[in-house]
Write a protein that holds these residues in place. Structure first.
Motif, short mmCIF file in Angstrom:
data_model
loop_
_atom_site.label_atom_id
_atom_site.label_comp_id
_atom_site.label_asym_id
_atom_site.label_seq_id
_atom_site.Cartn_x
_atom_site.Cartn_y
_atom_site.Cartn_z
N ASP A 55 0.85 -1.19 0.00
CA ASP A 55 0.00 0.00 0.00
C ASP A 55 0.89 1.24 0.00
O ASP A 55 1.89 1.28 0.70
CB ASP A 55 -0.89 0.02 1.25
CG ASP A 55 -2.36 0.08 0.87
OD1 ASP A 55 -2.71 0.88 0.00
OD2 ASP A 55 -3.13 -0.69 1.47
N TRP A 63 -1.85 12.31 2.95
CA TRP A 63 -1.64 13.12 4.16
C TRP A 63 -1.15 14.51 3.77
O TRP A 63 -0.68 14.72 2.67
CB TRP A 63 -0.62 12.44 5.10
CG TRP A 63 0.83 12.78 4.84
CD1 TRP A 63 1.54 13.83 5.38
CD2 TRP A 63 1.76 12.07 4.01
NE1 TRP A 63 2.84 13.80 4.92
CE2 TRP A 63 3.00 12.73 4.08
CE3 TRP A 63 1.67 10.92 3.21
CZ2 TRP A 63 4.14 12.30 3.39
CZ3 TRP A 63 2.80 10.50 2.52
CH2 TRP A 63 4.01 11.17 2.61
N ARG A 64 -1.33 15.45 4.72
CA ARG A 64 -0.78 16.80 4.57
C ARG A 64 0.10 17.07 5.77
O ARG A 64 -0.25 16.74 6.89
CB ARG A 64 -1.93 17.83 4.50
CG ARG A 64 -2.58 17.82 3.12
CD ARG A 64 -3.85 18.62 3.09
NE ARG A 64 -3.58 20.04 3.34
CZ ARG A 64 -4.46 21.01 3.06
NH1 ARG A 64 -5.64 20.72 2.54
NH2 ARG A 64 -4.17 22.26 3.32
N GLN A 80 -2.29 0.39 7.77
CA GLN A 80 -2.96 0.05 6.51
C GLN A 80 -2.60 -1.35 6.05
O GLN A 80 -3.44 -2.10 5.57
CB GLN A 80 -2.48 0.99 5.40
CG GLN A 80 -3.00 2.37 5.46
CD GLN A 80 -2.45 3.21 4.32
OE1 GLN A 80 -1.39 2.90 3.77
NE2 GLN A 80 -3.14 4.26 3.98
N HIS A 316 -9.43 6.65 -5.94
CA HIS A 316 -8.28 7.51 -6.22
C HIS A 316 -8.41 8.25 -7.54
O HIS A 316 -7.87 9.34 -7.69
CB HIS A 316 -6.99 6.69 -6.25
CG HIS A 316 -6.42 6.50 -4.89
ND1 HIS A 316 -5.93 7.54 -4.14
CD2 HIS A 316 -6.26 5.40 -4.13
CE1 HIS A 316 -5.49 7.09 -2.98
NE2 HIS A 316 -5.69 5.79 -2.95
C1 LIG Z 1 -4.89 15.14 2.42
C2 LIG Z 1 -5.85 13.98 2.43
N1 LIG Z 1 -6.92 14.00 1.61
C3 LIG Z 1 -7.77 12.95 1.59
C4 LIG Z 1 -7.57 11.88 2.41
C5 LIG Z 1 -8.56 10.74 2.40
N2 LIG Z 1 -8.09 9.50 1.80
C6 LIG Z 1 -6.91 9.33 1.20
S1 LIG Z 1 -6.68 7.72 0.66
C7 LIG Z 1 -8.20 7.25 1.21
C8 LIG Z 1 -8.78 5.89 1.07
C9 LIG Z 1 -8.00 4.71 0.91
O1 LIG Z 1 -6.63 4.76 0.67
P1 LIG Z 1 -5.81 3.64 -0.09
O2 LIG Z 1 -4.39 3.85 0.23
O3 LIG Z 1 -6.18 3.62 -1.53
O4 LIG Z 1 -6.32 2.34 0.60
P2 LIG Z 1 -6.52 0.89 -0.03
O5 LIG Z 1 -7.92 0.87 -0.55
O6 LIG Z 1 -5.49 0.68 -1.10
O7 LIG Z 1 -6.32 0.01 1.16
C10 LIG Z 1 -8.86 8.33 1.81
C11 LIG Z 1 -10.22 8.28 2.41
C12 LIG Z 1 -6.45 11.91 3.26
N3 LIG Z 1 -6.12 10.90 4.09
N4 LIG Z 1 -5.61 12.97 3.26
#
Ligand SMILES: Cc1ncc(C[n+]2csc(CCOP(=O)(O)OP(=O)(O)O)c2C)c(N)n1
Ligand SMILES: Nc1ncnc2c1ncn2[C@@H]1O[C@H](COP(=O)(O)OP(=O)(O)O)[C@@H](O)[C@H]1O
Ligand SMILES: [Mg+2]
Length: 319
Positions: A55, A63-64, A80, A316
């Motif tokens: 991942d 993140w910010r 994760q 995404h």
């Molecule tokens: C600055 C910022 N904007 C938006 C988000 C929200 N966000 C980012 S990734 C995500 C969902 C899932 O992430 P991913 O890494 O694709 O998880 P996977 O499905 O691959 O396990 C969310 C809700 C955040 N964490 N930070």
């Protein structure tokens, strides 16, 4: 212990200098035959099969820096991946960490990131086996984590739910999304515990193997939202997932003071929760501490109190 915080940027240090800062603190365990520092690591396996998942997290997307410290990002990238292994019924044994960062990145950020990574992995006995470093154009920073794991029980796929099963989850619902919502509104002090969960999720990993042993028929971790992820179980299993609004209500209510009207959306579509969602053959098979949310029926898709749910959740690319 990491050395004291470094005043420089990555442009001021060599790769070897950076690794020398990182290596001493990395957690290990009894399965590690060769740890960080050689061309590959070597990990002993007891079960004869390896679980593998990966991942990525990208600055600005996942993140910010205004909202999350390096330590938070280190903890989150472990959570994760460990949740993905748990969602198969497994236990994580080792992690590989890739850090790609622009030269202006502070060495102190890398040290803070390593501190979070080490803490989260160390707490659950997971070894950091190695990784990779690469530079990036200005403004770019990303992390990619690969997790390896094992299971003593047969893995639980997304595809095994059958009509008559019970849907249940372990952990929380909507807390990460509510925390993100507060950060976006600029009111994190309204519920610091929700913001903390968004920045440093800690899923009920140990419940993955528990669910597998109790006969879970399908399982995944909630990364993109309850409806979207449950829809994945429904699609893979060729069934309809039926959510019960009354069972969800307490989780919506718990967020209402902090985020008001958004509470329902956080519960139904909020991502990054990493709670485990599973189906079980009947109520008697649902392990202690899991919350029943509905049942599995014939058909397709996800319904809430009989109403078909469309869209929502994280994607995404499609937004
Ligand atoms: C600055 C910022 N904007 C938006 C988000 C929200 N966000 C980012 S990734 C995500 C969902 C899932 O992430 P991913 O890494 O694709 O998880 P996977 O499905 O691959 O396990 C969310 C809700 C955040 N964490 N930070
Ligand atoms: N670039 C890729 N190449 C090959 N397989 C991928 C790629 N990206 C994702 N996958 C696979 O697609 C599936 C869904 O991915 P993802 O939504 O990231 O899962 P999760 O939510 O469990 O992290 C997983 O089995 C993953 O390994
Ligand atoms: Mg993924």
């Amino acid at each position: 212990m990491l050395p004291p915080v470094h005043p420089q940027t990555l442009a001021d240090v060599s790769e070897d200098d950076l690794l020398a800062l990182i290596f001493p603190s990395l957690p290990t365990n009894d399965s590690v035959l060769v740890g960080p520092g050689d061309d590959t690591a070597q990990l002993a396996t007891g079960s004869g099969a390896v679980l593998a998942t990966t991942d990525a997290m990208v600055l600005g997307r996942d993140w910010r820096d205004e909202w999350s410290t390096g330590e938070d990002v280190g903890r989150k990238c472990v959570a994760q991946n460990v949740a993905d292994i748990a969602a198969m019924g497994g236990v994580t044994t080792g992690l590989l960490i890739t850090l790609v960062a622009a030269p202006e990145t502070n060495v102190a950020w890398v040290q803070s990131f390593t501190k979070g990574l080490v803490a989260a992995a160390g707490e659950i006995g997971v070894a950091v086996l190695g990784g990779d470093l690469s530079s990036a154009p200005a403004g770019v920073r990303m992390i990619s984590v690969t997790a390896l794991g094992e299971t003593e029980v047969p893995v639980v796929h997304r595809s095994g739910a059958t009509p008559g099963d019970v849907i249940a989850f372990a952990g929380s619902l909507g807390r990460s999304a509510a925390g993100l919502e507060l950060l976006q509104r600029g009111t994190p002090d309204l519920a610091p515990e929700l913001v903390a969960y968004h920045c440093r999720p800690r899923a009920a990993y140990e419940q993955g193997p528990v669910a597998a042993r109790c006969g879970a028929t399908a399982m995944l971790d909630l990364s993109d939202g309850l409806v979207r992820d449950l829809g994945r179980i429904a699609k893979a299993s060729g069934v309809r997932a039926q959510l019960d609004g009354a069972a969800l209500a307490p989780f919506v209510e718990a967020l209402a003071t902090a985020v008001g009207e958004e509470a329902r959306a956080c519960v139904l579509t909020g991502g990054e929760e990493h709670s485990l969602l599973a189906t079980f053959p009947d109520r008697g098979a649902v392990p202690e501490g899991w919350h029943v949310l509905g049942t599995v029926g014939e058909g397709a898709g996800v319904v809430l109190d009989g109403e078909l749910q469309h869209g929502g959740g994280w994607d995404h690319f499609a937004g």
